[in-house]
Design an enzyme around this catalytic site. Structure first.
Site, PDB file in Angstrom:
ATOM      1  N   TYR A 197      27.221  32.772  -2.688  1.00 11.86           N
ATOM      2  CA  TYR A 197      27.618  31.300  -2.601  1.00 11.86           C
ATOM      3  C   TYR A 197      29.171  31.048  -2.123  1.00 11.86           C
ATOM      4  CZ  TYR A 197      28.844  26.511  -4.039  1.00 11.86           C
ATOM      5  OH  TYR A 197      29.324  25.234  -3.813  1.00 11.86           O
TER       6      TYR A 197
ATOM      7  N   ARG B 106       0.872  -1.296  -0.010  1.00 10.45           N
ATOM      8  CA  ARG B 106       0.158   0.116  -0.079  1.00 10.45           C
ATOM      9  C   ARG B 106       0.801   1.357  -0.027  1.00 10.45           C
ATOM     10  NH1 ARG B 106      -4.624  -0.294   4.299  1.00 10.45           N
ATOM     11  NH2 ARG B 106      -3.287  -1.935   5.190  1.00 10.45           N
TER      12      ARG B 106
ATOM     13  N   ASN C 114      35.033  40.133   5.656  1.00 13.18           N
ATOM     14  CA  ASN C 114      33.910  40.560   5.049  1.00 13.18           C
ATOM     15  C   ASN C 114      33.786  40.107   3.821  1.00 13.18           C
ATOM     16  OD1 ASN C 114      31.730  42.354   4.319  1.00 13.18           O
ATOM     17  ND2 ASN C 114      32.065  43.572   6.118  1.00 13.18           N
TER      18      ASN C 114
ATOM     19  N   ALA D 289      28.362  41.510  -0.832  1.00 13.38           N
ATOM     20  CA  ALA D 289      26.917  41.224  -1.543  1.00 13.38           C
ATOM     21  C   ALA D 289      27.321  40.424  -2.771  1.00 13.38           C
ATOM     22  CB  ALA D 289      25.955  42.134  -1.588  1.00 13.38           C
TER      23      ALA D 289
ATOM     24  N   SER E 290      35.051  45.871  -5.789  1.00 13.07           N
ATOM     25  CA  SER E 290      33.745  45.186  -6.355  1.00 13.07           C
ATOM     26  C   SER E 290      33.844  44.866  -7.643  1.00 13.07           C
ATOM     27  CB  SER E 290      32.841  46.252  -6.201  1.00 13.07           C
ATOM     28  OG  SER E 290      32.817  46.885  -5.020  1.00 13.07           O
TER      29      SER E 290
ATOM     30  N   GLU F 167      -7.980 -12.097  16.634  1.00 18.96           N
ATOM     31  CA  GLU F 167      -7.872 -11.289  15.365  1.00 18.96           C
ATOM     32  C   GLU F 167      -9.130 -10.758  14.870  1.00 18.96           C
ATOM     33  OE1 GLU F 167      -4.818  -9.964  14.046  1.00 18.96           O
ATOM     34  OE2 GLU F 167      -4.438 -10.480  16.090  1.00 18.96           O
TER      35      GLU F 167
ATOM     36  N   ASN G 241      33.894  27.274  -7.610  1.00 13.61           N
ATOM     37  CA  ASN G 241      34.745  26.134  -6.987  1.00 13.61           C
ATOM     38  C   ASN G 241      34.786  24.800  -7.978  1.00 13.61           C
ATOM     39  OD1 ASN G 241      31.856  25.807  -6.647  1.00 13.61           O
ATOM     40  ND2 ASN G 241      32.147  24.333  -5.071  1.00 13.61           N
TER      41      ASN G 241
ATOM     42  N   GLY H 281      -6.403  -6.727  16.492  1.00 17.29           N
ATOM     43  CA  GLY H 281      -6.707  -8.010  17.267  1.00 17.29           C
ATOM     44  C   GLY H 281      -7.374  -7.315  18.438  1.00 17.29           C
TER      45      GLY H 281
END
Ligand code: UD1
Ligand code: MG
Length: 462
Positions: free
Chosen positions: A363, A29, A374, A377, A420, A169, A383, A155
């Site tokens: 990431y 099931r 630091n 953003a 940046s 049962e 990698n 049962g």
């Protein structure tokens, strides 16, 4: 067969108990290629839950009865409890027949044999201990019963006072017997001295032509032995044989895990929206906001805050760390004290040093980030080249300007600065600045002249 004495035979600690776990059912099931007992609740297979509970409470040995060619179930049993013994039930001839497949283990001499089902993962250790103690206190058979909201299919316990006379049962019960709501949860403890003989006397003269474990009660009484019922809650004995029951088991277990966390001093702002794994370790004074998912193998130290909508697995979260909202920690994320992982950041297989900040849209994979660095953003550690993974090393107090790509393997030394928007492909020495982007060019008046020229062109066309 000798009568059991009602005295405790020996100190509880010295009781030798064998757990026999029936796991021969495929569970049609479930509509699954996976055997029923390998389906997971809170990240652990059902058979894994059962083995964990027995090893935490009553058992000194465990024997798992599997169907033919079920190496997968055997492997999972040994993964969770390395000295699990495996017995095979070739033909599915009933629960008593299944238990007898473990006769070699049973025959080596145990004080108590406890039978459990591999698809009944919610039984509590205290309940198993009570079931075992009923045998230690003189019963030859103790069966675990519960008051069923709907007894259909179970049962029924035929009682006389606190003596259990028989288990009938559902399919073999009379109309009157079917009105009984005290039902068999399936778990049973047997006196180890009598177990093999009792099981061997069970026949299959019933509507299903099966060898019913439940008949051990009647057989024991015929031999003049004591048989008793032990009570449990319906939740604990819930058998999972379809996906609805699997979801119900998950709800029950999650509620237990949430309650445990709160009892241990964790604040859950909206408990029902936080999901734990069976092995989540979470210290006191952690605050978990709504909609947080803990996958396997996570530990969180005190004073951490997990903001809303975060997904965490295989991660170590240090003291006072803040995560999210909307953060993802993947396996190998190791965050030291006071680190910050902000919104839409993913960290995988990386160490983030104490006080380092990865606050926005980043990431960080296969990296070592030094203390108090630091990460601006949109920083991405590149990698993977499609074949291999490489590491990025970022020294302490380094500053990575926003929207930079760090192409691994690469090292940005202590205190260095990345402008940046840089694509960093070469190592950056300590204290240096790296800029890896197109040079900015200024063309005085260019925009004004462009707009004038375009306006003239449009006028000429009208
Ligand atoms: C069993 C009990 C019933 C109880 C109910 C609780 C018997 C005869 N009946 O009924 O009194 O109310 O559980 O859920 O014991 N299994 C094997 N090999 C077999 C048969 C069963 O390994 O030959 C395993 C199943 O995979 C399952 C467990 O034993 O994990 C119980 O079998 P199941 O067929 O579900 O028994 P029920 O009819 O539910
Ligand atoms: Mg069942």
């Amino acid at each position: 067969m000798a009568n059991s004495s009602t005295a405790i035979r020996q100190p509880l600690g010295a009781t030798k108990t064998l757990a026999v776990i029936l796991a021969a059912g495929q569970g049609t099931r479930m509509r699954s290629a996976l055997p029923k007992v390998l389906h997971k609740v809170a990240g652990l297979s059902m058979i894994g839950h059962v083995l964990t509970v027995v090893s935490q409470s009553v058992s000194t040995a465990a024997s798992v009865v599997v169907g033919p060619d079920r190496e997968d179930v055997a492997d999972e049993a040994r993964r969770v409890l390395p000295d699990s013994r495996i017995a095979v039930q070739a033909d599915r001839l009933g629960t008593a027949h299944a238990v007898l497949q473990a006769r070699d283990s049973i025959g080596t001499g145990y004080d108590v044999v406890i039978v459990l089902y591999g698809d009944t993962p919610l039984v509590r250790p205290e309940t198993l201990s009570r079931l075992r103690d009923a045998v230690i206190n003189g019963a030859a058979v103790a069966a675990l019963g519960f008051e069923a909201r709907d007894p259909t299919g179970y049962g029924r316990f035929i009682m006389a006072g606190d003596e259990l006379l028989a288990i009938r049962e559902h399919k073999d019960a009379s109309e009157a017997e079917r009105r009984i709501t005290l039902c068999n949860g399936g778990l049973m403890a047997l006196d180890g001295r009598h177990a093999l003989e009792l099981l061997g006397r069970i026949g299959n003269a019933n509507s299903q032509k099966e060898f019913y474990l439940t008949d051990a009660v009647g057989v024991a009484r015929n031999a003049g032995l004591r048989t008793v019922a032990v009570a449990a809650s319906e939740d604990e004995v819930m058998g999972v044989d379809d996906r609805m029951k699997l979801a119900a088991a998950e709800r029950i277990l999650q509620d237990r895990l949430r309650e445990n966390a709160m009892r241990n001093g964790v604040t859950l702002i909206d408990p029902s929206s936080v999901y734990f794994s069976h092995d989540t370790k979470i210290a006191s004074d952690v605050i978990v906001e709504p909609n947080v998912f803990f996958g396997l193998d996570v530990s969180v130290e005190s004073d951490a805050i997990i903001h809303a909508h975060s997904h965490i697995e295989g991660a170590k979260v240090g003291r006072g760390v803040h995560i999210g909202p909307f953060a993802r920690l993947r396996p190998g994320a190791d965050l030291a004290e006071g680190a910050r992982i902000g919104n839409f950041c993913e960290v995988k297989n990386s160490k983030i040093g104490a006080g380092a900040k990865v606050n926005h849209l980043s990431y960080i994979g296969d990296a070592d980030v030094g203390a108090n660095a630091n990460i601006g953003a949109g920083t991405i550690t590149c990698n993977y080249d499609g074949y291999f993974k490489y590491r990025t090393v970022i020294g302490e107090k380094a500053f990575i300007g926003s929207n930079s790509s760090l192409v691994a393997p690469v090292t940005i030394a202590k205190g260095a600065y990345v402008g940046s928007g840089s694509v960093v492909t070469k190592d950056v020495p300590e204290g240096a600045l790296a800029i890896g982007r197109g040079q900015q060019v200024i063309k005085e008046d260019w925009a004004s002249r462009f707009h004038e020229a375009m306006a003239r062109r449009r006028a000429a066309r009208q």
